[in-house]
Enzyme design. Structure first.
Site, mmCIF file in Angstrom:
data_model
loop_
_atom_site.group_PDB
_atom_site.id
_atom_site.type_symbol
_atom_site.label_atom_id
_atom_site.label_comp_id
_atom_site.label_asym_id
_atom_site.label_seq_id
_atom_site.Cartn_x
_atom_site.Cartn_y
_atom_site.Cartn_z
ATOM 1 N N ASP A 73 34.604 42.479 41.682
ATOM 2 C CA ASP A 73 33.792 43.602 42.124
ATOM 3 C C ASP A 73 34.675 44.656 42.782
ATOM 4 O OD1 ASP A 73 34.140 41.669 44.261
ATOM 5 O OD2 ASP A 73 32.714 42.827 45.439
ATOM 6 N N ASP A 102 42.833 46.942 43.811
ATOM 7 C CA ASP A 102 41.966 46.019 44.567
ATOM 8 C C ASP A 102 40.802 45.580 43.694
ATOM 9 O OD1 ASP A 102 40.895 44.602 46.661
ATOM 10 O OD2 ASP A 102 40.114 46.346 47.718
ATOM 11 N N GLU A 132 33.063 40.289 46.846
ATOM 12 C CA GLU A 132 33.967 40.294 47.996
ATOM 13 C C GLU A 132 33.836 41.593 48.774
ATOM 14 O OE1 GLU A 132 37.615 40.909 50.415
ATOM 15 O OE2 GLU A 132 36.830 42.151 48.802
ATOM 16 N N GLU A 133 33.595 42.688 48.049
ATOM 17 C CA GLU A 133 33.471 43.986 48.699
ATOM 18 C C GLU A 133 32.111 44.156 49.385
ATOM 19 O OE1 GLU A 133 35.945 45.626 49.110
ATOM 20 O OE2 GLU A 133 37.306 45.561 47.400
#
Length: 373
Positions: A73, A102, A132-133
């Site tokens: 993500d 990233d 994760e974000e």
């Protein structure tokens, strides 16, 4: 053998703003299956934190079990990009696209490294989330639960977050500070400013509590961590009128803390201060992660040695920066983080140097070679 540039491009082109699922996982699975990985994908959760897709890929049966963790993500692109954030483009030796740094580039680099080590039959896994974000509610914690159900437990774990600061290989993260956010709501009684005796202004009570909180020195740091810090990030009453005493005054705090502190204790400390100055106020806190440290040892030495061998750089061992999913994975085994330069992550025109992508794949392959040795 997959090509690290082309795989990174394919991952970028599969738009995957958090929480992610679908096409981007198709791309990764298509790269992993020919390399002998058994790939399991599952989707969990509902809006607003989901649905989230996760992927667990495993291969080999000789130990120790080495895991690579990461996320597909990305944060939203936002306006102002030179080109389309989800149409990868190479310009001047750089590959542009949201997620290049990233951290789709690192995932591609590890897949290429794994492809080069197929014959070693090393027990290897990829732990890849689509959240994760975001809040991570249905991300890595659910992956860890699934791994426990399957009896998958790594001995060593590398997270491919972009840790490098000035040049590729200059920083390895061996820990992270913890994070908690605290909301304070002080009640009052609304009224006309000309008749203060008929009202109860909550603002002075909130201000005095915040003044005491702002004066706190939590600690001075230690050998591996900088000092913990409390930041007041918002104050508001929602009062547009100039002649009205507000009925509520609210504030928000963000605390980043080292391993000398813990989240629940910090929330309790803030609550005690607020209640002394504003009895009956509501104080609510959420701990987004506790501080953790992987003591320098086998894993950090292995990764540092591979970096030195391939890049000629002696990396610094650091705990700086924000939180990452390593805060969950450290419960399984020793964890360190190493990846690309972080200068453009979350920014407009996020980009990775082509040379760095190739070099990162070489370093990851060297890490696997050293695990096999």
């Amino acid at each position: 053998m997959p090509d690290v540039i082309e795989l990174t491009k394919a991952l970028i082109a599969a738009e995957s703003v958090t929480p992610a699922r679908g096409a981007v996982f198709d791309v990764l699975e298509a790269a992993l299956v020919p390399l002998g990985f058994a790939v399991e994908r599952f989707v969990e959760g509902e809006a607003p934190d989901g649905p989230v897709e996760n992927l667990l890929a495993t291969r080999g049966d000789t130990g120790p079990h080495f895991a690579f963790a990461g996320h597909l993500d990305v944060v939203p692109a936002g306006p102002g990009w030179t080109g389309d954030a989800f149409v990868p483009e190479v310009r001047g030796g750089l590959l542009y696209g949201r997620g290049a740094v990233d951290m789709k580039g690192a995932i591609a680099a590890f897949v290429v490294a794994a492809a080069a080590r197929v014959s070693a039959n090393r027990k290897l896994s990829l732990i890849i989330t689509g959240d994760e974000e975001g809040p991570a509610t249905f991300g890595t914690p659910r992956l860890i639960e699934r791994m426990a159900e399957r009896g998958v437990k790594p001995d060593l774990c590398l997270v491919g977050e972009p840790t490098s600061a000035q040049r590729l290989g200059d920083t390895i993260k061996i820990g992270r500070r913890g994070s908690t956010v605290i909301w304070i709501d002080v009640p009052g009684r609304q009224g006309h400013v000309a008749y203060p005796h008929l009202s109860d202004n909550p603002i002075p009570r909130l201000i005095t509590a915040l003044a005491e909180i702002d004066a706190i020195t939590l600690d001075s740091g230690n050998d591996w961590f900088q000092a913990s810090n409390i930041e007041i990030t918002d104050i508001h009453t929602g009062n547009p009128a100039t002649n009205v005493i507000p009925g509520n005054a609210r504030a928000r705090l963000s605390i980043r803390f080292n391993d000398m502190q813990n989240g629940p204790a910090l929330i309790a400390r803030i609550d005690e201060i607020v209640q002394r100055h504003a009895p009956g106020a509501q104080v609510k806190g959420t701990v987004y992660g506790e501080a953790f440290l992987t003591q320098p040892g086998e894993l950090s030495t292995l990764v540092a040695g591979a970096i030195e061998a391939k890049l000629g750089v002696t990396p610094e061992l650091s705990t700086s920066g924000g939180t990452s999913d390593a805060r969950y994975l450290v419960k399984l085994c020793p964890v360190v983080e190493f990846g690309l330069l972080n200068a453009t992550m979350h920014k407009l025109d996020e980009a990775v140097a082509i040379a760095d992508l190739v070099a990162l794949a070489d370093v990851y392959e060297e890490i696997l070679r050293r695990v096999d040795a």
